[in-house]
Design a protein around this motif. Structure first.
Motif, PDB file in Angstrom:
ATOM      1  N   SER A 179       0.808  -1.221  -0.012  1.00  0.00           N
ATOM      2  CA  SER A 179      -0.085  -0.026   0.098  1.00  0.00           C
ATOM      3  C   SER A 179       0.899   1.211  -0.094  1.00  0.00           C
ATOM      4  O   SER A 179       0.348   2.383  -0.420  1.00  0.00           O
ATOM      5  CB  SER A 179      -0.888   0.030   1.381  1.00  0.00           C
ATOM      6  OG  SER A 179      -0.188  -0.051   2.591  1.00  0.00           O
ATOM      7  N   ASP A 180       2.147   1.444   0.364  1.00  0.00           N
ATOM      8  CA  ASP A 180       2.970   2.335   0.288  1.00  0.00           C
ATOM      9  C   ASP A 180       3.159   2.973  -1.066  1.00  0.00           C
ATOM     10  O   ASP A 180       3.503   4.252  -1.032  1.00  0.00           O
ATOM     11  CB  ASP A 180       4.240   1.949   1.111  1.00  0.00           C
ATOM     12  CG  ASP A 180       4.352   1.751   2.467  1.00  0.00           C
ATOM     13  OD1 ASP A 180       3.486   2.397   3.139  1.00  0.00           O
ATOM     14  OD2 ASP A 180       5.049   1.019   2.890  1.00  0.00           O
ATOM     15  N   PHE A 181       3.063   2.124  -1.980  1.00  0.00           N
ATOM     16  CA  PHE A 181       3.192   2.570  -3.221  1.00  0.00           C
ATOM     17  C   PHE A 181       2.030   3.606  -3.908  1.00  0.00           C
ATOM     18  O   PHE A 181       2.186   4.386  -4.669  1.00  0.00           O
ATOM     19  CB  PHE A 181       3.238   1.327  -4.297  1.00  0.00           C
ATOM     20  CG  PHE A 181       4.632   0.464  -4.325  1.00  0.00           C
ATOM     21  CD1 PHE A 181       5.765   1.135  -5.103  1.00  0.00           C
ATOM     22  CD2 PHE A 181       4.852  -0.180  -3.154  1.00  0.00           C
ATOM     23  CE1 PHE A 181       7.073   0.461  -4.842  1.00  0.00           C
ATOM     24  CE2 PHE A 181       6.149  -0.909  -3.049  1.00  0.00           C
ATOM     25  CZ  PHE A 181       6.976  -0.372  -4.044  1.00  0.00           C
ATOM     26  N   TYR A 182       0.989   3.392  -3.085  1.00  0.00           N
ATOM     27  CA  TYR A 182      -0.150   4.264  -3.473  1.00  0.00           C
ATOM     28  C   TYR A 182      -0.291   5.493  -2.467  1.00  0.00           C
ATOM     29  O   TYR A 182      -0.980   6.358  -2.700  1.00  0.00           O
ATOM     30  CB  TYR A 182      -1.358   3.415  -3.325  1.00  0.00           C
ATOM     31  CG  TYR A 182      -1.526   2.419  -4.508  1.00  0.00           C
ATOM     32  CD1 TYR A 182      -1.722   2.667  -5.858  1.00  0.00           C
ATOM     33  CD2 TYR A 182      -1.157   1.044  -4.207  1.00  0.00           C
ATOM     34  CE1 TYR A 182      -1.778   1.767  -6.745  1.00  0.00           C
ATOM     35  CE2 TYR A 182      -1.142   0.312  -5.327  1.00  0.00           C
ATOM     36  CZ  TYR A 182      -1.184   0.509  -6.373  1.00  0.00           C
ATOM     37  OH  TYR A 182      -1.105  -0.555  -7.270  1.00  0.00           O
ATOM     38  N   GLY A 221       6.763  -4.023  -5.365  1.00  0.00           N
ATOM     39  CA  GLY A 221       5.907  -2.845  -5.962  1.00  0.00           C
ATOM     40  C   GLY A 221       5.003  -3.169  -7.319  1.00  0.00           C
ATOM     41  O   GLY A 221       5.489  -4.065  -8.042  1.00  0.00           O
ATOM     42  N   PRO A 222       3.846  -2.469  -7.531  1.00  0.00           N
ATOM     43  CA  PRO A 222       3.324  -2.872  -8.513  1.00  0.00           C
ATOM     44  C   PRO A 222       3.817  -2.009  -9.801  1.00  0.00           C
ATOM     45  O   PRO A 222       4.373  -1.025  -9.623  1.00  0.00           O
ATOM     46  CB  PRO A 222       1.828  -2.123  -8.524  1.00  0.00           C
ATOM     47  CG  PRO A 222       1.941  -1.099  -7.301  1.00  0.00           C
ATOM     48  CD  PRO A 222       3.214  -1.693  -6.439  1.00  0.00           C
ATOM     49  N   ARG A 223       3.984  -2.616 -10.838  1.00  0.00           N
ATOM     50  CA  ARG A 223       4.963  -1.986 -12.048  1.00  0.00           C
ATOM     51  C   ARG A 223       4.339  -0.756 -12.534  1.00  0.00           C
ATOM     52  O   ARG A 223       5.436   0.261 -12.729  1.00  0.00           O
ATOM     53  CB  ARG A 223       4.742  -3.145 -13.301  1.00  0.00           C
ATOM     54  CG  ARG A 223       5.501  -2.585 -14.597  1.00  0.00           C
ATOM     55  CD  ARG A 223       5.440  -3.512 -15.590  1.00  0.00           C
ATOM     56  NE  ARG A 223       6.507  -4.415 -15.008  1.00  0.00           N
ATOM     57  CZ  ARG A 223       6.556  -5.881 -15.745  1.00  0.00           C
ATOM     58  NH1 ARG A 223       5.682  -5.949 -16.691  1.00  0.00           N
ATOM     59  NH2 ARG A 223       7.361  -6.726 -15.241  1.00  0.00           N
ATOM     60  N   GLU A 224       2.990  -0.264 -12.424  1.00  0.00           N
ATOM     61  CA  GLU A 224       2.692   0.984 -12.602  1.00  0.00           C
ATOM     62  C   GLU A 224       3.034   1.962 -11.759  1.00  0.00           C
ATOM     63  O   GLU A 224       2.830   3.157 -12.063  1.00  0.00           O
ATOM     64  CB  GLU A 224       1.087   1.129 -13.236  1.00  0.00           C
ATOM     65  CG  GLU A 224       0.249   1.088 -11.860  1.00  0.00           C
ATOM     66  CD  GLU A 224      -0.211  -0.549 -11.305  1.00  0.00           C
ATOM     67  OE1 GLU A 224      -0.674  -0.802 -10.887  1.00  0.00           O
ATOM     68  OE2 GLU A 224       0.571  -1.823 -12.081  1.00  0.00           O
ATOM     69  N   GLU A 225       3.520   1.823 -10.697  1.00  0.00           N
ATOM     70  CA  GLU A 225       3.841   2.553  -9.455  1.00  0.00           C
ATOM     71  C   GLU A 225       5.456   2.802  -9.182  1.00  0.00           C
ATOM     72  O   GLU A 225       6.104   3.549  -8.460  1.00  0.00           O
ATOM     73  CB  GLU A 225       3.115   2.305  -8.234  1.00  0.00           C
ATOM     74  CG  GLU A 225       1.544   2.480  -8.395  1.00  0.00           C
ATOM     75  CD  GLU A 225       1.220   3.839  -8.882  1.00  0.00           C
ATOM     76  OE1 GLU A 225       1.787   4.719  -8.545  1.00  0.00           O
ATOM     77  OE2 GLU A 225       0.089   3.615  -9.504  1.00  0.00           O
TER      78      GLU A 225
END
Length: 163
Positions: free
Chosen positions: A82-85, A105-109
């Motif tokens: 969730s830190d990536f958001y 992390g998610p690739r888009e972030e």
């Protein structure tokens, strides 16, 4: 009037007891001195769960105190997906942390992830060395690097936000 979203800054090292809480505390002081506490959300975390809930290393706390920086209130936590958001900037201390964070992390972030010392080219290196197994001079060196990088980071954020 609705308040604008805070800019989120997360500092990341391995155990979240030396380098990242140092950056957290240094940046927090600089942000406070700039009168921007309500505009910037600051936190720190580790890539490993070794020290969850623990305060920073006593040598970091002592070095900070000698520079009129408070950090004994900080507590270690692990980086979460969730830190990536939640955070706009996820600032890692070295290559190993960078690898672990980008794998999590998610690739888009992943554009949010960078090295703290990317904001301090004058330091002449990419990695903030881990002072954990060394002597007091290592902690002083880390604080010197982090103070430069955090000041430049704050100037960058202010420019980006038009503050």
């Amino acid at each position: 009037m609705e308040q604008a979203k805070q800019v989120g800054v997360l500092f990341i090292c391995m155990g979240n007891i030396c380098r990242s809480p140092t950056a957290h505390a240094v940046f927090r002081k600089q942000v406070k001195e700039a009168g921007l506490v309500d505009k910037i959300n600051i936190d720190s975390a580790g890539t490993h769960a070794y020290h969850i809930g623990n305060p920073p290393d006593s040598r970091s706390i002592e070095t900070a105190a000698n520079r009129d920086i408070l950090m004994a209130d900080l507590r270690a936590r692990k980086v979460e997906f969730s830190d990536f958001y939640e955070f706009d900037y996820l600032l890692v201390m070295d290559d190993h942390n960078h690898q672990l964070v980008t794998e999590l992390g998610p690739r888009e972030e992943l554009h949010r992830v960078s090295y703290l010392l990317d904001f301090a080219p004058e330091v002449g290196r990419k990695d903030v060395p881990d002072p954990y197994y060394g002597g007091p001079q290592g902690f002083e060196q880390v604080f010197d690097m982090v103070e430069i990088a955090c000041a430049n980071l704050l100037a960058h954020i202010r420019q980006q936000q038009g503050w």
